[in-house]
Design a protein around this motif. Structure first.
Motif, PDB file in Angstrom:
ATOM      1  N   VAL A  60     -23.550   4.898 -43.713  1.00 56.33           N
ATOM      2  CA  VAL A  60     -24.187   5.497 -44.879  1.00 56.33           C
ATOM      3  C   VAL A  60     -25.594   5.957 -44.503  1.00 56.33           C
ATOM      4  N   ALA A  61     -25.906   7.197 -44.820  1.00 59.76           N
ATOM      5  CA  ALA A  61     -27.248   7.744 -44.618  1.00 59.76           C
ATOM      6  C   ALA A  61     -27.907   7.863 -45.989  1.00 59.76           C
ATOM      7  N   VAL A  62     -28.968   7.100 -46.196  1.00 57.64           N
ATOM      8  CA  VAL A  62     -29.680   7.118 -47.470  1.00 57.64           C
ATOM      9  C   VAL A  62     -30.949   7.948 -47.297  1.00 57.64           C
ATOM     10  N   VAL A  63     -31.014   9.067 -47.968  1.00 58.66           N
ATOM     11  CA  VAL A  63     -32.139   9.996 -47.838  1.00 58.66           C
ATOM     12  C   VAL A  63     -33.185   9.648 -48.885  1.00 58.66           C
ATOM     13  N   GLY A  64     -34.335   9.143 -48.422  1.00 65.74           N
ATOM     14  CA  GLY A  64     -35.362   8.752 -49.360  1.00 65.74           C
ATOM     15  C   GLY A  64     -36.367   7.800 -48.750  1.00 65.74           C
ATOM     16  N   PRO A  65     -37.130   7.094 -49.577  1.00 64.74           N
ATOM     17  CA  PRO A  65     -38.191   6.199 -49.086  1.00 64.74           C
ATOM     18  C   PRO A  65     -37.629   4.953 -48.427  1.00 64.74           C
ATOM     19  N   ALA A  66     -38.481   4.309 -47.635  1.00 62.08           N
ATOM     20  CA  ALA A  66     -38.066   3.091 -46.936  1.00 62.08           C
ATOM     21  C   ALA A  66     -37.788   1.962 -47.924  1.00 62.08           C
ATOM     22  N   ARG A  67     -38.572   1.881 -48.967  1.00 64.78           N
ATOM     23  CA  ARG A  67     -38.399   0.834 -49.971  1.00 64.78           C
ATOM     24  C   ARG A  67     -37.652   1.408 -51.174  1.00 64.78           C
ATOM     25  N   TRP A  68     -36.517   0.815 -51.459  1.00 69.38           N
ATOM     26  CA  TRP A  68     -35.744   1.263 -52.614  1.00 69.38           C
ATOM     27  C   TRP A  68     -36.379   0.738 -53.895  1.00 69.38           C
ATOM     28  N   PRO A  69     -36.303   1.511 -54.975  1.00 66.37           N
ATOM     29  CA  PRO A  69     -36.787   0.998 -56.263  1.00 66.37           C
ATOM     30  C   PRO A  69     -36.038  -0.282 -56.645  1.00 66.37           C
ATOM     31  N   GLN A  70     -36.709  -1.140 -57.398  1.00 63.28           N
ATOM     32  CA  GLN A  70     -36.128  -2.424 -57.783  1.00 63.28           C
ATOM     33  C   GLN A  70     -34.788  -2.243 -58.502  1.00 63.28           C
ATOM     34  N   ALA A  71     -34.715  -1.243 -59.374  1.00 63.70           N
ATOM     35  CA  ALA A  71     -33.474  -1.017 -60.114  1.00 63.70           C
ATOM     36  C   ALA A  71     -32.332  -0.636 -59.175  1.00 63.70           C
TER      37      ALA A  71
END
Length: 245
Positions: free
Chosen positions: A156-167
């Motif tokens: 899985v490639a997750v495109v975005g910030p290193a830290r995921w939002p809490q939700a």
């Protein structure tokens, strides 16, 4: 692409699909292709999108023309050969390269597939990358795709910030948590230049290149990098790119 095209996928292909619209599959597919080419492998990157939806329309550094049937437009990018559709009409099959240019790695940018095509992709036994964004809807849609690919090697490639939002962390689905614990979830950073200019013939940003190397390492056997030398782009051979594999 049509039913026959997905049914005919080779087991050695790397397929890149998106769990939802706008996730960034083309950037991920190009990053993997560039990473494989950096190990001195010849790479064939095929964009299955209709021309007006293609994210790779400007990714080649040199254009090599179209096949005899006018179905595929070919370009080159160092050791990566890029084929993309010429028209909205679906080609009869995947493009192929001349025998003397057969690729070591074939990467298919399939984008967003219909549910029935995802099911057929699972039967093809390819190595698959699922691309998503770290949002709550993105997690749910990713789980739906992953649930159909349980028998297949998946990253899985997750495109975005290193830290995921809490939700997002709170709604991280079971299959994705499992892959994350196995080191098979790779973060691909968002780059402002790419967001503005799109993919071009220039090198990808270093952080995106690094993500491509991490993904490639999970998807294909390691090969020591070979001494680099210039390769002259071969002329596009008419009639070779529109044949069914």
């Amino acid at each position: 692409m049509g039913r026959g095209d997905i049914d005919a996928l080779g087991a050695d292909y790397i397929t890149v699909v998106t769990a939802h619209a706008g996730a960034g599959a083309s950037t991920v597919a190009l990053a993997i292709s560039d990473a494989a080419a950096a190990t001195d492998r010849r790479v064939h990157l095929v964009d299955a999108a209709r021309p007006h939806r293609s994210g790779l329309i400007a990714a080649a550094s040199a254009e090599l023309g179209t096949d005899a049937a006018g179905a595929w437009r070919r370009g080159s990018r160092d050791r990566v050969t890029i084929d993309r559709r010429v028209a909205d009409v679906e080609p009869d099959g995947w493009p192929v390269l001349p025998i003397n240019e057969e690729p070591a790695i074939t990467v298919l940018d399939l984008g967003l597939l219909a549910p029935e095509d995802v099911a057929r992709l699972a039967a093809a036994r390819t190595r698959t990358v699922v691309v998503c964004r770290p949002t709550v809807p993105g997690m749910r849609l990713t789980e739906h795709v992953l649930s159909q690919l349980v028998e297949q090697p998946v990253v899985v490639a997750v495109v975005g910030p290193a830290r995921w939002p809490q939700a997002v962390n709170a709604n991280c689905v079971p299959r994705l948590r499992e892959l994350r614990s196995q080191g098979r979830v790779i973060r691909v950073p968002v780059d402002r230049r790419l967001q503005t200019a799109g993919l071009t013939g220039d090198r990808l940003p270093k952080a995106v290149e690094a993500a491509g190397r991490s993904l490639a390492a999970l998807l294909m056997p390691a090969v020591p990098p070979q001494p680099r030398h210039r390769h002259r782009a071969a002329a596009f051979q008419p009639g070779t790119a529109g044949e069914t594999q």
